[in-house]
Design a protein around this motif. Structure first.
Motif, PDB file in Angstrom:
ATOM      1  N   PHE A   1       0.865  -1.179   0.000  1.00  0.00           N
ATOM      2  CA  PHE A   1       0.000   0.000   0.000  1.00  0.00           C
ATOM      3  C   PHE A   1       0.903   1.231   0.000  1.00  0.00           C
ATOM      4  CE2 PHE A   1      -2.554   3.225   2.370  1.00  0.00           C
ATOM      5  CZ  PHE A   1      -3.491   3.433   1.368  1.00  0.00           C
ATOM      6  N   HIS A   2       0.790   2.025  -1.085  1.00  0.00           N
ATOM      7  CA  HIS A   2       1.640   3.215  -1.199  1.00  0.00           C
ATOM      8  C   HIS A   2       0.977   4.458  -0.604  1.00  0.00           C
ATOM      9  CE1 HIS A   2       4.783   1.662  -3.883  1.00  0.00           C
ATOM     10  NE2 HIS A   2       3.848   1.007  -4.525  1.00  0.00           N
ATOM     11  N   GLY A   3      -0.324   4.433  -0.491  1.00  0.00           N
ATOM     12  CA  GLY A   3      -1.032   5.645  -0.053  1.00  0.00           C
ATOM     13  C   GLY A   3      -1.465   6.505  -1.222  1.00  0.00           C
ATOM     14  N   ALA A   4      -0.675   6.540  -2.296  1.00  0.00           N
ATOM     15  CA  ALA A   4      -0.997   7.418  -3.440  1.00  0.00           C
ATOM     16  C   ALA A   4      -1.857   6.677  -4.471  1.00  0.00           C
ATOM     17  CB  ALA A   4       0.300   7.883  -4.094  1.00  0.00           C
ATOM     18  N   GLY A   5      -2.371   7.432  -5.445  1.00  0.00           N
ATOM     19  CA  GLY A   5      -3.260   6.867  -6.461  1.00  0.00           C
ATOM     20  C   GLY A   5      -2.530   6.393  -7.703  1.00  0.00           C
ATOM     21  N   ALA A   6      -3.303   5.919  -8.687  1.00  0.00           N
ATOM     22  CA  ALA A   6      -2.713   5.349  -9.902  1.00  0.00           C
ATOM     23  C   ALA A   6      -1.977   6.417 -10.719  1.00  0.00           C
ATOM     24  CB  ALA A   6      -3.797   4.691 -10.747  1.00  0.00           C
ATOM     25  N   PHE A   7      -2.556   7.612 -10.820  1.00  0.00           N
ATOM     26  CA  PHE A   7      -1.921   8.664 -11.620  1.00  0.00           C
ATOM     27  C   PHE A   7      -0.539   9.027 -11.060  1.00  0.00           C
ATOM     28  CE2 PHE A   7      -1.174  13.201 -12.466  1.00  0.00           C
ATOM     29  CZ  PHE A   7      -1.209  13.222 -13.850  1.00  0.00           C
ATOM     30  N   PRO A   8      -0.442   9.414  -9.771  1.00  0.00           N
ATOM     31  CA  PRO A   8       0.905   9.718  -9.264  1.00  0.00           C
ATOM     32  C   PRO A   8       1.835   8.513  -9.304  1.00  0.00           C
ATOM     33  CG  PRO A   8      -0.720   9.763  -7.483  1.00  0.00           C
ATOM     34  CD  PRO A   8      -1.479   9.713  -8.773  1.00  0.00           C
ATOM     35  N   LEU A   9       1.319   7.322  -9.026  1.00  0.00           N
ATOM     36  CA  LEU A   9       2.204   6.147  -9.030  1.00  0.00           C
ATOM     37  C   LEU A   9       2.713   5.872 -10.430  1.00  0.00           C
ATOM     38  CD1 LEU A   9       0.379   3.710  -6.568  1.00  0.00           C
ATOM     39  CD2 LEU A   9       2.561   4.864  -6.206  1.00  0.00           C
ATOM     40  N   PHE A  10       1.814   6.013 -11.415  1.00  0.00           N
ATOM     41  CA  PHE A  10       2.273   5.766 -12.779  1.00  0.00           C
ATOM     42  C   PHE A  10       3.262   6.845 -13.215  1.00  0.00           C
ATOM     43  CE2 PHE A  10       2.130   6.329 -17.344  1.00  0.00           C
ATOM     44  CZ  PHE A  10       2.619   5.088 -17.713  1.00  0.00           C
ATOM     45  N   VAL A  11       2.922   8.097 -12.947  1.00  0.00           N
ATOM     46  CA  VAL A  11       3.826   9.199 -13.333  1.00  0.00           C
ATOM     47  C   VAL A  11       5.198   8.993 -12.685  1.00  0.00           C
ATOM     48  CG1 VAL A  11       4.233  11.685 -13.014  1.00  0.00           C
ATOM     49  CG2 VAL A  11       2.018  10.882 -13.849  1.00  0.00           C
TER      50      VAL A  11
ATOM     51  N   TYR B   1      -4.992   5.909 -16.404  1.00  0.00           N
ATOM     52  CA  TYR B   1      -3.831   5.697 -15.538  1.00  0.00           C
ATOM     53  C   TYR B   1      -3.979   4.428 -14.711  1.00  0.00           C
ATOM     54  CZ  TYR B   1      -2.988  10.155 -17.495  1.00  0.00           C
ATOM     55  OH  TYR B   1      -2.804  11.156 -18.424  1.00  0.00           O
ATOM     56  N   VAL B   2      -5.217   4.076 -14.374  1.00  0.00           N
ATOM     57  CA  VAL B   2      -5.438   2.789 -13.700  1.00  0.00           C
ATOM     58  C   VAL B   2      -5.016   1.684 -14.660  1.00  0.00           C
ATOM     59  CG1 VAL B   2      -7.244   1.179 -12.960  1.00  0.00           C
ATOM     60  CG2 VAL B   2      -7.232   3.511 -12.074  1.00  0.00           C
ATOM     61  N   ASN B   3      -5.399   1.822 -15.934  1.00  0.00           N
ATOM     62  CA  ASN B   3      -5.020   0.789 -16.913  1.00  0.00           C
ATOM     63  C   ASN B   3      -3.509   0.741 -17.113  1.00  0.00           C
ATOM     64  OD1 ASN B   3      -7.628   0.025 -17.193  1.00  0.00           O
ATOM     65  ND2 ASN B   3      -8.033   1.325 -18.975  1.00  0.00           N
ATOM     66  N   TYR B   4      -2.893   1.913 -17.264  1.00  0.00           N
ATOM     67  CA  TYR B   4      -1.422   1.944 -17.405  1.00  0.00           C
ATOM     68  C   TYR B   4      -0.775   1.277 -16.197  1.00  0.00           C
ATOM     69  CZ  TYR B   4      -1.158   5.472 -21.139  1.00  0.00           C
ATOM     70  OH  TYR B   4      -1.235   6.146 -22.305  1.00  0.00           O
ATOM     71  N   TYR B   5      -1.251   1.650 -15.023  1.00  0.00           N
ATOM     72  CA  TYR B   5      -0.598   1.169 -13.804  1.00  0.00           C
ATOM     73  C   TYR B   5      -0.782  -0.338 -13.657  1.00  0.00           C
ATOM     74  CZ  TYR B   5       1.221   0.989  -9.114  1.00  0.00           C
ATOM     75  OH  TYR B   5       1.982   0.672  -8.014  1.00  0.00           O
ATOM     76  N   LYS B   6      -2.015  -0.784 -13.960  1.00  0.00           N
ATOM     77  CA  LYS B   6      -2.270  -2.230 -13.834  1.00  0.00           C
ATOM     78  C   LYS B   6      -1.442  -3.019 -14.853  1.00  0.00           C
ATOM     79  CE  LYS B   6      -6.796  -2.736 -11.765  1.00  0.00           C
ATOM     80  NZ  LYS B   6      -8.108  -3.353 -11.870  1.00  0.00           N
ATOM     81  N   ASN B   7      -1.219  -2.416 -16.020  1.00  0.00           N
ATOM     82  CA  ASN B   7      -0.547  -3.165 -17.085  1.00  0.00           C
ATOM     83  C   ASN B   7       0.946  -2.905 -17.198  1.00  0.00           C
ATOM     84  OD1 ASN B   7      -2.953  -4.352 -17.852  1.00  0.00           O
ATOM     85  ND2 ASN B   7      -3.545  -2.536 -19.010  1.00  0.00           N
ATOM     86  N   ARG B   8       1.477  -2.099 -16.299  1.00  0.00           N
ATOM     87  CA  ARG B   8       2.911  -1.817 -16.419  1.00  0.00           C
ATOM     88  C   ARG B   8       3.654  -3.116 -16.198  1.00  0.00           C
ATOM     89  NH1 ARG B   8       2.162  -1.955 -11.378  1.00  0.00           N
ATOM     90  NH2 ARG B   8       3.733  -1.561  -9.780  1.00  0.00           N
ATOM     91  N   ASN B   9       4.744  -3.217 -16.921  1.00  0.00           N
ATOM     92  CA  ASN B   9       5.378  -4.527 -16.947  1.00  0.00           C
ATOM     93  C   ASN B   9       6.512  -4.607 -15.939  1.00  0.00           C
ATOM     94  OD1 ASN B   9       5.983  -7.045 -17.729  1.00  0.00           O
ATOM     95  ND2 ASN B   9       7.157  -6.429 -19.550  1.00  0.00           N
ATOM     96  N   GLN B  10       6.174  -4.770 -14.679  1.00  0.00           N
ATOM     97  CA  GLN B  10       7.241  -4.837 -13.671  1.00  0.00           C
ATOM     98  C   GLN B  10       7.159  -6.152 -12.925  1.00  0.00           C
ATOM     99  OE1 GLN B  10       7.389  -1.588 -10.954  1.00  0.00           O
ATOM    100  NE2 GLN B  10       7.948  -0.155 -12.559  1.00  0.00           N
ATOM    101  N   ALA B  11       7.912  -7.105 -13.364  1.00  0.00           N
ATOM    102  CA  ALA B  11       8.012  -8.389 -12.667  1.00  0.00           C
ATOM    103  C   ALA B  11       6.646  -8.990 -12.354  1.00  0.00           C
ATOM    104  CB  ALA B  11       8.818  -8.197 -11.387  1.00  0.00           C
ATOM    105  N   GLY B  12       5.692  -8.725 -13.230  1.00  0.00           N
ATOM    106  CA  GLY B  12       4.374  -9.342 -13.062  1.00  0.00           C
ATOM    107  C   GLY B  12       3.610  -8.867 -11.850  1.00  0.00           C
ATOM    108  N   ILE B  13       3.969  -7.710 -11.324  1.00  0.00           N
ATOM    109  CA  ILE B  13       3.259  -7.201 -10.149  1.00  0.00           C
ATOM    110  C   ILE B  13       1.854  -6.774 -10.565  1.00  0.00           C
ATOM    111  CG2 ILE B  13       3.208  -5.385  -8.395  1.00  0.00           C
ATOM    112  CD1 ILE B  13       5.485  -7.189  -7.983  1.00  0.00           C
ATOM    113  N   LYS B  14       0.865  -7.262  -9.851  1.00  0.00           N
ATOM    114  CA  LYS B  14      -0.508  -6.891 -10.188  1.00  0.00           C
ATOM    115  C   LYS B  14      -0.971  -5.730  -9.325  1.00  0.00           C
ATOM    116  CE  LYS B  14      -2.213 -11.496 -11.254  1.00  0.00           C
ATOM    117  NZ  LYS B  14      -3.349 -12.371 -10.978  1.00  0.00           N
ATOM    118  N   ALA B  15      -2.069  -5.101  -9.745  1.00  0.00           N
ATOM    119  CA  ALA B  15      -2.631  -4.016  -8.923  1.00  0.00           C
ATOM    120  C   ALA B  15      -4.146  -4.151  -8.878  1.00  0.00           C
ATOM    121  CB  ALA B  15      -2.227  -2.667  -9.503  1.00  0.00           C
TER     122      ALA B  15
END
Ligand code: UDP
Length: 488
Positions: free
Chosen positions: A146-156, A224-238
């Motif tokens: 849990f980062h506390g921040a939302g998809a937009f800031p996390l993706f940015v 940004y939710v879609n970008y964040y969910k689909n970002r390709n980082q070691a298969g981490i899901k969101a």
């Protein structure tokens, strides 16, 4: 390996929040949210923080939710360099934030012991407890971040690596390739961007984790939710589990949320006496430090705007505190009596924003405040201070269109020494124009805010996007537990 044998009932999730209101409040809400879905939820925190949330936990448990609290000691002041009683970031001066973050490494032994004792099936950890990634692996259980921040800031922020290091001469740059042109200012980037040590630990811990739970809902920031969910980082899901504050459905739950406010009754009664949409609510969150001269300009601006206002002035840590006598204009409270109310300390923010009298919110754009405003359908006047708040401001104003900046251009930034005063005249110009105002700008922003508020409610209802994310996450975790048991 997790607790239960194959025949056991619900999964058991252990929630370990960062001790800061902006992280504890949503994590407690999240534990309660999962408990409403039948998950056995245990929150782990330290004695003074436990005292703040015990009422919420006990009354939820009394209403039948499988929610409980476990207390572990705060590390010895001799080991951390913090003073006794400084168990929460809000009790620490800004100069000591880093000392507090380093103290988080001292929780490893007590948390390890608790995991051995309770044997939960899942660990939901604040991102700053990076070492919990290895602890979860050692115990054979998934770690959710849990980062506390939302998809937009996390993706940015995750996309920022492509732009770093920012040239010394660069003041601002546009992040290309996104659906909206996002201008970022070098001095408006979170402090963390400069902390290479912490960034490395965060990246390594994320790569070892199972996934991320985000306090947002799909329709608030869909691209940004879609970008964040689909970002390709070691298969981490969101998974989107927000807006988390909406899990407080009953009035009593909203009243018990966060710290208790001595002024609650008085200020809600005061709001009752005001016409719908006529009040501007001003609050800069739980960690802000605002200088004396700036507080004075805000006071004079609110007074001269002629608008009704409810202003929360935070009680800061002793070393940061600004003495009221030095900034409060003489006779201020007497002159604004009836029209303006100053609350010292803490306001029940979700209840305030949900009150029909509140028309606008002057906010520092902390992620929770932003979400709570969206849920209430209240448009924002943005005044970011630090952390990822300048990025959140871009979401509110440029992407969602539910807010208006207090100033245009990049006049202020996170560096305390570089903060330019926002004058009383500027406050008057913006507050005077927007609060209770008409015209295309006010109508468009107000309409969008209401639409997002409606979408937020739908997201958490049965069949809504958040509801689906939460239920599918629980199913997945349950399946994972059973899979783990087969391997034993
Ligand atoms: N909050 C509140 N009353 C106050 C100040 C803050 O209820 O007087 C709550 C607010 O509703 C939010 C949290 O504290 O849930 C602050 O989190 P946010 O992310 O907005 O900002 P931070 O405090 O982390 O900067």
């Amino acid at each position: 390996m997790g607790s239960s044998d194959a025949s056991a009932g619900p999964i058991h999730m252990l929630f370990f929040p960062l001790m800061s209101p902006g992280h504890m409040i949503p994590m407690v809400d999240m534990a309660r949210l999962f408990a409403t879905h039948g998950v056995r939820s245990t929150i782990v925190t330290t004695p003074l923080n436990a005292a703040n949330i015990r009422l919420t936990v006990d009354s939820s448990a009394a209403r039948g939710l499988p929610l409980s609290l476990r207390v572990i000691p705060f590390p010895d002041p001799a080991a951390t360099g913090l003073a006794p009683g400084q168990e929460n970031l809000s009790a620490v001066s800004t100069a000591h934030f880093n000392t507090f973050v380093m103290a988080l490494f001292h929780f490893q032994a007590p948390l390890a012991a608790l995991l051995r004792e309770l044997r939960p099936d899942v660990l939901v950890s604040d991102s700053l407890f990076t070492w919990t990634a290895d602890l979860a692996l050692e115990n054979g259980i998934p770690r959710l971040i849990f980062h506390g921040a939302g998809a937009f800031p996390l993706f940015v922020l995750s996309n920022l690596v492509n732009y770093l290091p920012v040239e010394p001469s660069t003041e601002s740059f546009i992040m290309n390739g996104l659906p909206h042109p996002i201008r970022l200012y070098k001095n408006g980037l979170p402090e963390l961007v400069d902390n290479l040590f912490m960034l490395k630990l965060l990246g390594e811990a994320e790569a070892k984790s199972y996934g991320v739970v985000v306090n947002t809902f799909h329709d608030m920031e869909p691209s940004y939710v879609n970008y964040y969910k689909n970002r390709n980082q070691a298969g981490i899901k969101a998974w989107c589990v927000g807006p988390i504050s909406l899990c407080c459905r009953a009035a009593v739950e909203r009243a018990e949320r966060g710290e208790s406010s001595a002024d609650r009754g008085r200020l809600l009664a005061w709001l009752d006496s005001k016409p719908a949409g006529s009040v501007v609510y001003v609050c800069f969150g739980s960690l802000c430090h605002i200088s004396g001269p700036q507080l004075k300009e805000i006071a004079l601006g609110l007074e001269a705007s002629g608008k009704a206002f409810l202003w929360v002035v935070r009680r800061e840590a002793a070393e940061d505190a600004v003495v009221e006598a030095e900034w409060m204009p003489e006779g201020f409270e007497k002159r604004v009596e009836g029209r303006g109310l100053v609350v010292r300390g803490w306001a029940p923010q979700v209840e305030v924003l949900g009150h029909a009298a509140v028309g606008w919110f002057v906010t520092h754009c902390g992620w929770n405040s932003l979400q709570e405003s969206v849920c209430a359908g209240v448009p924002m006047i943005t005044w970011p201070l630090f952390h990822e708040q300048f990025i959140n401001e871009a979401l509110v104003v440029d992407v969602m269109g539910v807010g208006v900046r207090m100033w245009e251009g990049f006049r202020r930034n996170r560096l305390e020494e570089a903060k330019v005063l926002v004058t009383a005249e500027e406050v008057v110009a913006v507050v005077g124009r927007l609060v209770g105002g008409g015209g295309k700008e006010v109508e468009a922003v107000g309409r969008k805010a209401k639409e997002y508020g409606e979408a937020a409610r739908k997201a958490v209802e049965e069949g809504g996007s958040t509801y689906e994310d939460v239920t599918s996450l629980i199913k997945e975790l349950d399946a994972k537990r059973k899979e783990g048991q087969k391997d034993v």
